[in-house]
Design a protein around this motif. Sequence first.
Motif, PDB file in Angstrom:
ATOM      1  N   ASP A  20       0.756  -1.360   0.033  1.00 43.22           N
ATOM      2  CA  ASP A  20      -0.097   0.186   0.133  1.00 43.22           C
ATOM      3  C   ASP A  20       0.839   1.350  -0.135  1.00 43.22           C
ATOM      4  O   ASP A  20       1.943   1.216   0.765  1.00 43.22           O
ATOM      5  CB  ASP A  20      -1.000   0.106   1.087  1.00 43.22           C
ATOM      6  CG  ASP A  20      -1.837  -1.024   1.289  1.00 43.22           C
ATOM      7  OD1 ASP A  20      -2.392  -1.447   2.454  1.00 43.22           O
ATOM      8  OD2 ASP A  20      -2.044  -1.911   0.238  1.00 43.22           O
ATOM      9  N   MET A  21       0.517   2.127  -0.665  1.00 41.93           N
ATOM     10  CA  MET A  21       1.341   3.614  -0.699  1.00 41.93           C
ATOM     11  C   MET A  21       0.497   4.770  -0.276  1.00 41.93           C
ATOM     12  O   MET A  21      -0.683   4.978  -0.471  1.00 41.93           O
ATOM     13  CB  MET A  21       1.791   3.586  -2.339  1.00 41.93           C
ATOM     14  CG  MET A  21       2.328   2.582  -2.929  1.00 41.93           C
ATOM     15  SD  MET A  21       4.011   2.477  -2.127  1.00 41.93           S
ATOM     16  CE  MET A  21       4.734   4.047  -2.494  1.00 41.93           C
ATOM     17  N   GLY A  22       1.406   5.589   0.295  1.00 41.35           N
ATOM     18  CA  GLY A  22       0.878   6.734   0.803  1.00 41.35           C
ATOM     19  C   GLY A  22       1.681   8.006   0.502  1.00 41.35           C
ATOM     20  O   GLY A  22       2.795   7.801   0.284  1.00 41.35           O
ATOM     21  N   TRP A  23       0.778   9.152   0.733  1.00 40.90           N
ATOM     22  CA  TRP A  23       1.767  10.596   0.556  1.00 40.90           C
ATOM     23  C   TRP A  23       1.347  11.198   1.875  1.00 40.90           C
ATOM     24  O   TRP A  23       0.255  11.367   2.224  1.00 40.90           O
ATOM     25  CB  TRP A  23       1.369  11.398  -0.646  1.00 40.90           C
ATOM     26  CG  TRP A  23       1.730  10.902  -2.087  1.00 40.90           C
ATOM     27  CD1 TRP A  23       0.859   9.962  -2.764  1.00 40.90           C
ATOM     28  CD2 TRP A  23       2.929  11.298  -2.685  1.00 40.90           C
ATOM     29  NE1 TRP A  23       1.775   9.955  -3.892  1.00 40.90           N
ATOM     30  CE2 TRP A  23       3.036  10.514  -3.894  1.00 40.90           C
ATOM     31  CE3 TRP A  23       4.034  11.926  -2.273  1.00 40.90           C
ATOM     32  CZ2 TRP A  23       3.990  10.902  -4.846  1.00 40.90           C
ATOM     33  CZ3 TRP A  23       4.887  12.110  -3.005  1.00 40.90           C
ATOM     34  CH2 TRP A  23       5.197  11.363  -4.430  1.00 40.90           C
ATOM     35  N   PHE A  24       2.260  11.842   2.507  1.00 35.13           N
ATOM     36  CA  PHE A  24       2.246  12.664   3.592  1.00 35.13           C
ATOM     37  C   PHE A  24       2.785  13.947   3.385  1.00 35.13           C
ATOM     38  O   PHE A  24       3.655  13.929   2.185  1.00 35.13           O
ATOM     39  CB  PHE A  24       2.851  12.192   4.713  1.00 35.13           C
ATOM     40  CG  PHE A  24       1.995  10.691   5.181  1.00 35.13           C
ATOM     41  CD1 PHE A  24       2.368   9.473   4.612  1.00 35.13           C
ATOM     42  CD2 PHE A  24       1.285  10.741   6.511  1.00 35.13           C
ATOM     43  CE1 PHE A  24       1.459   8.439   4.912  1.00 35.13           C
ATOM     44  CE2 PHE A  24       0.509   9.693   6.669  1.00 35.13           C
ATOM     45  CZ  PHE A  24       0.893   8.551   6.100  1.00 35.13           C
ATOM     46  N   ARG A  25       2.541  15.057   3.896  1.00 38.03           N
ATOM     47  CA  ARG A  25       3.335  16.350   3.899  1.00 38.03           C
ATOM     48  C   ARG A  25       3.577  16.923   5.205  1.00 38.03           C
ATOM     49  O   ARG A  25       2.747  16.786   6.242  1.00 38.03           O
ATOM     50  CB  ARG A  25       2.415  17.137   2.942  1.00 38.03           C
ATOM     51  CG  ARG A  25       1.175  17.692   3.549  1.00 38.03           C
ATOM     52  CD  ARG A  25       0.194  18.409   2.644  1.00 38.03           C
ATOM     53  NE  ARG A  25      -0.951  18.973   3.268  1.00 38.03           N
ATOM     54  CZ  ARG A  25      -1.916  19.720   2.438  1.00 38.03           C
ATOM     55  NH1 ARG A  25      -1.764  19.764   1.310  1.00 38.03           N
ATOM     56  NH2 ARG A  25      -2.995  20.070   3.055  1.00 38.03           N
ATOM     57  N   GLN A  26       4.595  17.471   5.230  1.00 40.00           N
ATOM     58  CA  GLN A  26       4.930  18.344   6.514  1.00 40.00           C
ATOM     59  C   GLN A  26       5.184  19.904   6.068  1.00 40.00           C
ATOM     60  O   GLN A  26       6.140  20.074   5.318  1.00 40.00           O
ATOM     61  CB  GLN A  26       6.134  17.696   7.065  1.00 40.00           C
ATOM     62  CG  GLN A  26       6.456  18.403   8.440  1.00 40.00           C
ATOM     63  CD  GLN A  26       7.573  17.369   9.316  1.00 40.00           C
ATOM     64  OE1 GLN A  26       8.152  16.675   8.919  1.00 40.00           O
ATOM     65  NE2 GLN A  26       7.326  17.632  10.446  1.00 40.00           N
ATOM     66  N   ALA A  27       4.431  20.706   6.775  1.00 38.05           N
ATOM     67  CA  ALA A  27       4.738  22.232   6.415  1.00 38.05           C
ATOM     68  C   ALA A  27       5.834  22.642   7.546  1.00 38.05           C
ATOM     69  O   ALA A  27       5.782  22.089   8.442  1.00 38.05           O
ATOM     70  CB  ALA A  27       3.384  23.030   6.535  1.00 38.05           C
ATOM     71  N   ALA A  50      -3.760   7.965   0.286  1.00 40.30           N
ATOM     72  CA  ALA A  50      -3.238   6.680   0.112  1.00 40.30           C
ATOM     73  C   ALA A  50      -4.164   5.627  -1.032  1.00 40.30           C
ATOM     74  O   ALA A  50      -4.999   6.042  -1.341  1.00 40.30           O
ATOM     75  CB  ALA A  50      -3.197   5.954   1.359  1.00 40.30           C
ATOM     76  N   ILE A  51      -3.133   4.865  -1.273  1.00 39.31           N
ATOM     77  CA  ILE A  51      -3.803   3.764  -2.433  1.00 39.31           C
ATOM     78  C   ILE A  51      -3.397   2.302  -2.132  1.00 39.31           C
ATOM     79  O   ILE A  51      -2.463   2.112  -1.732  1.00 39.31           O
ATOM     80  CB  ILE A  51      -3.383   4.115  -3.907  1.00 39.31           C
ATOM     81  CG1 ILE A  51      -4.346   3.429  -4.883  1.00 39.31           C
ATOM     82  CG2 ILE A  51      -1.862   4.044  -4.222  1.00 39.31           C
ATOM     83  CD1 ILE A  51      -4.121   3.976  -6.462  1.00 39.31           C
ATOM     84  N   ILE A  52      -4.373   1.383  -2.066  1.00 43.04           N
ATOM     85  CA  ILE A  52      -4.013   0.119  -1.674  1.00 43.04           C
ATOM     86  C   ILE A  52      -3.149  -0.526  -2.833  1.00 43.04           C
ATOM     87  O   ILE A  52      -2.932  -0.175  -3.955  1.00 43.04           O
ATOM     88  CB  ILE A  52      -5.279  -0.789  -1.342  1.00 43.04           C
ATOM     89  CG1 ILE A  52      -5.973  -0.990  -2.598  1.00 43.04           C
ATOM     90  CG2 ILE A  52      -6.057   0.085  -0.211  1.00 43.04           C
ATOM     91  CD1 ILE A  52      -7.376  -1.754  -2.246  1.00 43.04           C
ATOM     92  N   SER A  53      -2.803  -1.808  -2.303  1.00 39.87           N
ATOM     93  CA  SER A  53      -1.841  -2.385  -3.231  1.00 39.87           C
ATOM     94  C   SER A  53      -2.170  -2.349  -4.858  1.00 39.87           C
ATOM     95  O   SER A  53      -1.313  -2.480  -5.834  1.00 39.87           O
ATOM     96  CB  SER A  53      -1.009  -3.734  -2.757  1.00 39.87           C
ATOM     97  OG  SER A  53      -2.353  -4.558  -2.575  1.00 39.87           O
ATOM     98  N   ASN A  54      -3.443  -3.068  -4.935  1.00 43.62           N
ATOM     99  CA  ASN A  54      -3.878  -3.141  -6.308  1.00 43.62           C
ATOM    100  C   ASN A  54      -4.444  -1.929  -7.112  1.00 43.62           C
ATOM    101  O   ASN A  54      -5.163  -1.939  -7.958  1.00 43.62           O
ATOM    102  CB  ASN A  54      -4.840  -4.311  -6.414  1.00 43.62           C
ATOM    103  CG  ASN A  54      -6.028  -4.047  -5.642  1.00 43.62           C
ATOM    104  OD1 ASN A  54      -6.444  -3.155  -4.885  1.00 43.62           O
ATOM    105  ND2 ASN A  54      -7.008  -5.091  -5.429  1.00 43.62           N
ATOM    106  N   GLY A  55      -4.573  -0.903  -6.232  1.00 44.11           N
ATOM    107  CA  GLY A  55      -5.270   0.409  -6.941  1.00 44.11           C
ATOM    108  C   GLY A  55      -6.675   0.449  -6.636  1.00 44.11           C
ATOM    109  O   GLY A  55      -7.377   1.383  -7.201  1.00 44.11           O
ATOM    110  N   ALA A  68       5.542   7.078   0.776  1.00 41.71           N
ATOM    111  CA  ALA A  68       5.566   5.805   1.773  1.00 41.71           C
ATOM    112  C   ALA A  68       5.163   4.601   1.172  1.00 41.71           C
ATOM    113  O   ALA A  68       3.949   4.582   0.565  1.00 41.71           O
ATOM    114  CB  ALA A  68       5.367   6.416   3.303  1.00 41.71           C
ATOM    115  N   ALA A  69       5.718   3.728   1.596  1.00 42.97           N
ATOM    116  CA  ALA A  69       5.256   2.266   1.228  1.00 42.97           C
ATOM    117  C   ALA A  69       4.929   1.368   2.828  1.00 42.97           C
ATOM    118  O   ALA A  69       6.145   1.621   3.481  1.00 42.97           O
ATOM    119  CB  ALA A  69       6.194   1.579   0.469  1.00 42.97           C
ATOM    120  N   GLY A  70       4.153   0.576   2.618  1.00 40.90           N
ATOM    121  CA  GLY A  70       3.551  -0.145   3.783  1.00 40.90           C
ATOM    122  C   GLY A  70       3.000  -1.560   3.429  1.00 40.90           C
ATOM    123  O   GLY A  70       2.513  -1.577   2.446  1.00 40.90           O
TER     124      GLY A  70
END
Length: 123
Positions: free
Chosen positions: A32-39, A49-54, A96-98
Amino acid sequence: VQLQASGGGLVQAGGSLRLSCAASGGTLSMYDMGWFRQAPGKEREFVTAIISNGGRTYYGDSVKGRFTISRDNAKNTVYLQMNSLKPEDTSVYYCAAGARGLGAMRQEKYAYWGQGTLVTVSS
């Protein structure tokens, strides 16, 4: 797995950017893949986020309707299309990948992190 985020830059409010996250040393379809951000001066926050198979995606409230996550497992790459950007979207964006499973919005789920790419939105 190593992750390399790219595509950040300076854009005017209302503009668009597409971030990419390329994986190496592993098969992205397993994660599973995610995007995070930090200001500056703020804690890192969940973006999408998106799960492994989309087959399923998740979005933070502040980006719903403006950002779109997608993945191309054949290219080992995840994308973040950002439209209608606002100055408050200015942050360093991390991919990120999890492991597959629950908790897509939780940072603790993700074992692998890219180095971040800076997005600056001017008003």
